[in-house]
Design a protein around this motif. Structure first.
Motif, PDB file in Angstrom:
ATOM      1  N   ASN A 182       0.838  -1.195   0.000  1.00 13.75           N
ATOM      2  CA  ASN A 182       0.000   0.000   0.000  1.00 13.75           C
ATOM      3  C   ASN A 182       0.880   1.255   0.000  1.00 13.75           C
ATOM      4  O   ASN A 182       0.796   2.103   0.875  1.00 13.75           O
ATOM      5  CB  ASN A 182      -0.938   0.002   1.210  1.00 13.75           C
ATOM      6  CG  ASN A 182      -1.909   1.173   1.160  1.00 13.75           C
ATOM      7  OD1 ASN A 182      -2.210   1.701   0.095  1.00 13.75           O
ATOM      8  ND2 ASN A 182      -2.394   1.585   2.326  1.00 13.75           N
ATOM      9  N   GLY A 183       1.761   1.336  -0.989  1.00 13.93           N
ATOM     10  CA  GLY A 183       2.598   2.515  -1.117  1.00 13.93           C
ATOM     11  C   GLY A 183       3.979   2.351  -0.499  1.00 13.93           C
ATOM     12  O   GLY A 183       4.290   1.343   0.146  1.00 13.93           O
ATOM     13  N   VAL A 184       4.811   3.379  -0.700  1.00 10.70           N
ATOM     14  CA  VAL A 184       6.183   3.395  -0.197  1.00 10.70           C
ATOM     15  C   VAL A 184       6.278   4.391   0.955  1.00 10.70           C
ATOM     16  O   VAL A 184       5.818   5.527   0.843  1.00 10.70           O
ATOM     17  CB  VAL A 184       7.169   3.788  -1.315  1.00 10.70           C
ATOM     18  CG1 VAL A 184       8.576   3.958  -0.757  1.00 10.70           C
ATOM     19  CG2 VAL A 184       7.158   2.737  -2.420  1.00 10.70           C
ATOM     20  N   TRP A 185       6.888   3.976   2.061  1.00 10.21           N
ATOM     21  CA  TRP A 185       7.067   4.868   3.210  1.00 10.21           C
ATOM     22  C   TRP A 185       8.409   5.596   3.168  1.00 10.21           C
ATOM     23  O   TRP A 185       8.504   6.760   3.513  1.00 10.21           O
ATOM     24  CB  TRP A 185       6.945   4.076   4.516  1.00 10.21           C
ATOM     25  CG  TRP A 185       7.134   4.922   5.747  1.00 10.21           C
ATOM     26  CD1 TRP A 185       6.245   5.794   6.282  1.00 10.21           C
ATOM     27  CD2 TRP A 185       8.282   4.954   6.595  1.00 10.21           C
ATOM     28  NE1 TRP A 185       6.760   6.395   7.416  1.00 10.21           N
ATOM     29  CE2 TRP A 185       8.013   5.888   7.634  1.00 10.21           C
ATOM     30  CE3 TRP A 185       9.510   4.292   6.583  1.00 10.21           C
ATOM     31  CZ2 TRP A 185       8.940   6.165   8.640  1.00 10.21           C
ATOM     32  CZ3 TRP A 185      10.423   4.566   7.585  1.00 10.21           C
ATOM     33  CH2 TRP A 185      10.131   5.502   8.601  1.00 10.21           C
ATOM     34  N   ARG A 186       9.463   4.869   2.745  1.00 16.01           N
ATOM     35  CA  ARG A 186      10.787   5.489   2.724  1.00 16.01           C
ATOM     36  C   ARG A 186      11.681   4.823   1.681  1.00 16.01           C
ATOM     37  O   ARG A 186      11.610   3.617   1.456  1.00 16.01           O
ATOM     38  CB  ARG A 186      11.432   5.393   4.106  1.00 16.01           C
ATOM     39  CG  ARG A 186      12.848   5.958   4.159  1.00 16.01           C
ATOM     40  CD  ARG A 186      13.324   6.138   5.558  1.00 16.01           C
ATOM     41  NE  ARG A 186      14.722   6.568   5.592  1.00 16.01           N
ATOM     42  CZ  ARG A 186      15.346   7.010   6.681  1.00 16.01           C
ATOM     43  NH1 ARG A 186      14.691   7.100   7.822  1.00 16.01           N
ATOM     44  NH2 ARG A 186      16.609   7.360   6.636  1.00 16.01           N
ATOM     45  N   ILE A 187      12.526   5.643   1.065  1.00 13.50           N
ATOM     46  CA  ILE A 187      13.515   5.154   0.105  1.00 13.50           C
ATOM     47  C   ILE A 187      14.880   5.673   0.525  1.00 13.50           C
ATOM     48  O   ILE A 187      15.047   6.870   0.754  1.00 13.50           O
ATOM     49  CB  ILE A 187      13.213   5.628  -1.330  1.00 13.50           C
ATOM     50  CG1 ILE A 187      11.833   5.126  -1.783  1.00 13.50           C
ATOM     51  CG2 ILE A 187      14.291   5.153  -2.288  1.00 13.50           C
ATOM     52  CD1 ILE A 187      11.395   5.731  -3.114  1.00 13.50           C
ATOM     53  N   ASP A 188      15.854   4.787   0.632  1.00 12.81           N
ATOM     54  CA  ASP A 188      17.251   5.167   0.851  1.00 12.81           C
ATOM     55  C   ASP A 188      18.049   4.725  -0.364  1.00 12.81           C
ATOM     56  O   ASP A 188      18.016   3.551  -0.740  1.00 12.81           O
ATOM     57  CB  ASP A 188      17.825   4.504   2.111  1.00 12.81           C
ATOM     58  CG  ASP A 188      17.728   5.429   3.309  1.00 12.81           C
ATOM     59  OD1 ASP A 188      16.907   6.361   3.262  1.00 12.81           O
ATOM     60  OD2 ASP A 188      18.472   5.214   4.284  1.00 12.81           O
ATOM     61  N   TYR A 189      18.773   5.683  -0.954  1.00  8.06           N
ATOM     62  CA  TYR A 189      19.524   5.369  -2.161  1.00  8.06           C
ATOM     63  C   TYR A 189      21.012   5.394  -1.871  1.00  8.06           C
ATOM     64  O   TYR A 189      21.544   6.361  -1.317  1.00  8.06           O
ATOM     65  CB  TYR A 189      19.198   6.378  -3.267  1.00  8.06           C
ATOM     66  CG  TYR A 189      20.036   6.214  -4.505  1.00  8.06           C
ATOM     67  CD1 TYR A 189      19.955   5.040  -5.253  1.00  8.06           C
ATOM     68  CD2 TYR A 189      20.905   7.214  -4.918  1.00  8.06           C
ATOM     69  CE1 TYR A 189      20.722   4.874  -6.383  1.00  8.06           C
ATOM     70  CE2 TYR A 189      21.671   7.059  -6.057  1.00  8.06           C
ATOM     71  CZ  TYR A 189      21.585   5.892  -6.784  1.00  8.06           C
ATOM     72  OH  TYR A 189      22.349   5.735  -7.911  1.00  8.06           O
ATOM     73  N   ASN A 190      21.702   4.314  -2.234  1.00  9.94           N
ATOM     74  CA  ASN A 190      23.148   4.199  -2.021  1.00  9.94           C
ATOM     75  C   ASN A 190      23.793   3.714  -3.304  1.00  9.94           C
ATOM     76  O   ASN A 190      23.776   2.519  -3.601  1.00  9.94           O
ATOM     77  CB  ASN A 190      23.449   3.204  -0.890  1.00  9.94           C
ATOM     78  CG  ASN A 190      22.815   3.615   0.412  1.00  9.94           C
ATOM     79  OD1 ASN A 190      23.309   4.480   1.118  1.00  9.94           O
ATOM     80  ND2 ASN A 190      21.673   3.003   0.743  1.00  9.94           N
ATOM     81  N   MET A 191      24.333   4.641  -4.081  1.00 13.52           N
ATOM     82  CA  MET A 191      24.925   4.266  -5.363  1.00 13.52           C
ATOM     83  C   MET A 191      26.184   3.438  -5.141  1.00 13.52           C
ATOM     84  O   MET A 191      27.106   3.865  -4.461  1.00 13.52           O
ATOM     85  CB  MET A 191      25.268   5.513  -6.180  1.00 13.52           C
ATOM     86  CG  MET A 191      25.714   5.200  -7.593  1.00 13.52           C
ATOM     87  SD  MET A 191      25.932   6.683  -8.608  1.00 13.52           S
ATOM     88  CE  MET A 191      27.409   7.372  -7.850  1.00 13.52           C
ATOM     89  N   SER A 192      26.205   2.266  -5.739  1.00 11.27           N
ATOM     90  CA  SER A 192      27.332   1.356  -5.572  1.00 11.27           C
ATOM     91  C   SER A 192      28.458   1.641  -6.547  1.00 11.27           C
ATOM     92  O   SER A 192      29.602   1.267  -6.311  1.00 11.27           O
ATOM     93  CB  SER A 192      26.857  -0.101  -5.734  1.00 11.27           C
ATOM     94  OG  SER A 192      25.901  -0.406  -4.741  1.00 11.27           O
ATOM     95  N   GLY A 193      28.131   2.273  -7.669  1.00 10.02           N
ATOM     96  CA  GLY A 193      29.173   2.618  -8.638  1.00 10.02           C
ATOM     97  C   GLY A 193      29.569   1.452  -9.516  1.00 10.02           C
ATOM     98  O   GLY A 193      28.874   0.458  -9.629  1.00 10.02           O
ATOM     99  N   SER A 194      30.731   1.572 -10.147  1.00  8.72           N
ATOM    100  CA  SER A 194      31.191   0.571 -11.109  1.00  8.72           C
ATOM    101  C   SER A 194      32.303  -0.273 -10.519  1.00  8.72           C
ATOM    102  O   SER A 194      32.960   0.104  -9.565  1.00  8.72           O
ATOM    103  CB  SER A 194      31.711   1.252 -12.381  1.00  8.72           C
ATOM    104  OG  SER A 194      32.830   2.053 -12.058  1.00  8.72           O
TER     105      SER A 194
END
Length: 231
Positions: A182-194
């Motif tokens: 029922n929807g998104v409460w939180r998003i954490d983004y952590n770019m891992s790179g190449s």
């Protein structure tokens, strides 16, 4: 080749412990980590080489090293390599000592070194530039890193795959426990790179054909941590 890392996910109806999030919601929720990666063919490179020489005097060591560096820089310029694509370090000179079992250390000479880093816009030129280094008196390769010119595009593709992965796992887990997203409460983004292809500490006489570079691959990864609300 295993292109995806193992996935960890947790389902909770009260409080969840999830290291990526500072706080946890007080309602039914589900947390997943989405992983995505894209395999790209390298089309450019960057390499670092070094010339090292030991002689009886500091001046001799300096002259020897500077001579090789000057010759290599001229060879690169003759090949049309722009000065912005070349970076050279300062000259380093250190005394060399012999340490007998008894008595004081004895000065036996000086060791001089300089490093040069070159960005190669066309991967097909990499082997030729390494040959130029060898012919100029450079005697050590510290690093060869293969790259892609359009890194941002590949990173975006990997990010979209990570989002799809997070959503897919969340839907599967919720269904398995008889719940609905029922929807998104939180998003954490952590770019891992190449994950570039690296070749370190190669001897200059360990010749590698340019085709082997072009046949290599670069893995570009991304990830996203998501907490979904549950009904």
């Amino acid at each position: 080749m295993n292109v995806f890392s193992k996935v960890t996910a947790a389902l909770s109806l009260s409080v969840i412990s999830f290291a990526s999030f500072a706080t946890s919601p007080d309602f039914p929720h589900l947390a997943t980590t989405g992983y995505g990666e894209v395999v790209a063919k390298p089309d450019m490179a960057q390499f670092s080489v070094k010339v090292v020489d030991s002689t009886m005097t500091a001046e001799q060591a300096k002259q020897s090293v500077d001579s090789s560096v000057t010759a290599f820089l001229k060879a690169l310029s003759d090949e049309g390599v722009e000065s912005d694509d070349i970076a050279s370090s300062n000259l380093y000179i250190t005394p060399q000592y012999h340490y007998p079992k008894k008595g004081k250390p004895e000065l036996v000479g000086y060791r001089a070194s300089r490093s040069i880093t070159v960005t190669v816009d066309e991967l097909a030129d990499l082997n030729r530039y390494l040959d130029l280094a060898l012919n100029s008196g450079i005697n050590q390769v510290d690093n060869i890193q293969l790259k892609v010119k359009d890194q941002a595009t590949y990173q975006q593709q990997a990010r979209l795959e990570a989002i799809k992965d997070a959503n897919s796992k969340a839907e599967s887990l919720a269904k398995g426990f008889g719940k609905e997203i029922n929807g998104v409460w939180r998003i954490d983004y952590n770019m891992s790179g190449s994950q570039p292809i690296l070749m370190r500490s190669m001897a200059m006489d360990a010749r590698t054909e340019s085709n082997s570079y072009q046949d290599s691959s670069i893995v570009i990864r991304d990830r996203v941590d998501v907490i979904y609300k549950l009904d």
